[in-house]
Design a protein around this motif. Structure first.
Motif, short mmCIF file in Angstrom:
data_model
loop_
_atom_site.label_atom_id
_atom_site.label_comp_id
_atom_site.label_asym_id
_atom_site.label_seq_id
_atom_site.Cartn_x
_atom_site.Cartn_y
_atom_site.Cartn_z
N ILE A 198 32.57 35.87 38.00
CA ILE A 198 33.62 36.12 39.00
C ILE A 198 34.63 34.97 39.04
O ILE A 198 35.84 35.19 39.08
CB ILE A 198 33.00 36.33 40.40
CG1 ILE A 198 32.17 37.63 40.42
CG2 ILE A 198 34.09 36.39 41.47
CD1 ILE A 198 31.35 37.82 41.67
N ILE A 199 34.11 33.74 39.01
CA ILE A 199 34.99 32.57 39.08
C ILE A 199 35.88 32.47 37.84
O ILE A 199 37.08 32.25 37.94
CB ILE A 199 34.17 31.28 39.27
CG1 ILE A 199 33.58 31.25 40.68
CG2 ILE A 199 35.04 30.03 39.04
CD1 ILE A 199 32.64 30.09 40.94
N LYS A 242 36.63 34.87 35.72
CA LYS A 242 37.53 36.04 35.67
C LYS A 242 38.75 35.81 36.57
O LYS A 242 39.85 36.29 36.28
CB LYS A 242 36.78 37.30 36.10
CG LYS A 242 37.59 38.59 35.96
CD LYS A 242 36.75 39.79 36.32
CE LYS A 242 37.58 41.05 36.38
NZ LYS A 242 38.23 41.38 35.10
N SER A 243 38.52 35.06 37.66
CA SER A 243 39.60 34.78 38.62
C SER A 243 40.22 33.40 38.39
O SER A 243 40.98 32.92 39.24
CB SER A 243 39.06 34.87 40.05
OG SER A 243 38.35 36.06 40.26
N SER A 272 38.76 38.54 30.50
CA SER A 272 37.61 39.18 31.14
C SER A 272 36.41 39.22 30.20
O SER A 272 35.27 38.99 30.61
CB SER A 272 37.97 40.60 31.58
OG SER A 272 38.97 40.58 32.57
N VAL A 292 26.39 35.74 37.64
CA VAL A 292 27.39 36.66 38.19
C VAL A 292 28.52 35.88 38.85
O VAL A 292 29.70 36.21 38.71
CB VAL A 292 26.74 37.64 39.20
CG1 VAL A 292 27.82 38.46 39.91
CG2 VAL A 292 25.75 38.56 38.51
N THR A 293 28.15 34.81 39.57
CA THR A 293 29.15 33.96 40.23
C THR A 293 30.07 33.31 39.21
O THR A 293 31.29 33.23 39.42
CB THR A 293 28.45 32.87 41.07
OG1 THR A 293 27.58 33.49 42.04
CG2 THR A 293 29.47 32.02 41.80
N SER A 296 34.99 35.75 29.94
CA SER A 296 34.28 35.44 31.19
C SER A 296 32.91 36.09 31.22
O SER A 296 31.91 35.45 31.58
CB SER A 296 35.11 35.94 32.40
OG SER A 296 36.37 35.34 32.43
#
Length: 209
Positions: A160-161, A163-164, A37, A156-157, A40
């Motif tokens: 998120i990507i 992090k996932s 995290s 931000v995208t 990321s």
């Protein structure tokens, strides 16, 4: 809204964070969830800083070196098209400067958020030249605000990507990531060609007038 969508889609296509997923997974496979995290987040922050600086300062770099905006569009278009072909052929990671040796070196470092993830995997010459050229055409106060929001949204995208990433890798699988990357590659090629065509048309018009 149209300006926001156009810039967001263009940046997403050129940066291709989905294509970065397998690299991120490989580089962070031995890290804890908390560490992933953190990487990321800092990757996204670094990308945002690089893109926003390129957007606002890039024009002065052009002036300093005496480079015309049309020359930049052509050069950037060629780089973008090259990235697109790399995505289509499955050689994207090699084109972005990530070979096996670089990946091994990265795994041995404490922090990979700046390099190789932010540079050159995500914020490369293609996205930087795209933003410099974009600023030349959209530099009113409102357009600058919208563009800055689009750059923030892409950061931000990316967060998120990434992090996932480990979940996406399991869901999509290698074939799914390749399929998405190749679809994105086609869009990237179209964006690059459009930049080259626009520059050539401007040059021709300038010579005829």
């Amino acid at each position: 809204m149209d300006l926001f969508i156009y810039l967001f889609v263009a940046l997403f296509s050129v940066l291709n964070p989905i294509g970065t997923v397998p690299i991120f997974v490989g580089l962070t496979q031995h890290d804890s969830k908390k560490e992933r995290s953190r990487i990321s987040l800092w990757t996204a922050i670094n990308v945002f800083i690089i893109l926003i600086v390129s957007f606002f300062i890039g024009q002065y770099v052009l002036l300093f070196f005496g480079i015309s905006i049309d020359a930049l569009r052509i050069a950037g278009g060629i780089i973008i098209v090259s990235s697109g072909f790399s995505l289509l052929s499955g050689k994207f990671t090699k084109k972005r400067g990530i070979n096996k040796k670089a990946e091994t070196d990265a795994q041995q470092r404490n922090d990979i958020a700046l390099t190789p993830l932010a540079i050159p995997m995500l914020a490369g010459p293609g996205s930087i030249s795209l933003l410099i050229a974009f600023y030349q055409e959209h530099n009113t106060t409102m357009e600058i605000i919208i563009s800055s929001i689009a750059i923030l949204a892409i950061a931000v995208t990316i967060f998120i990507i990434l992090k996932s990433a480990h979940y996406l890798a399991k869901i999509l699988g290698a074939s799914g990531i390749v399929a998405i990357s190749r679809i994105v590659g086609f869009i990237v090629i179209a964006i690059g060609i459009q930049y080259i065509v626009s520059a050539i048309i401007n040059i021709i018009k300038g010579n005829l007038s």
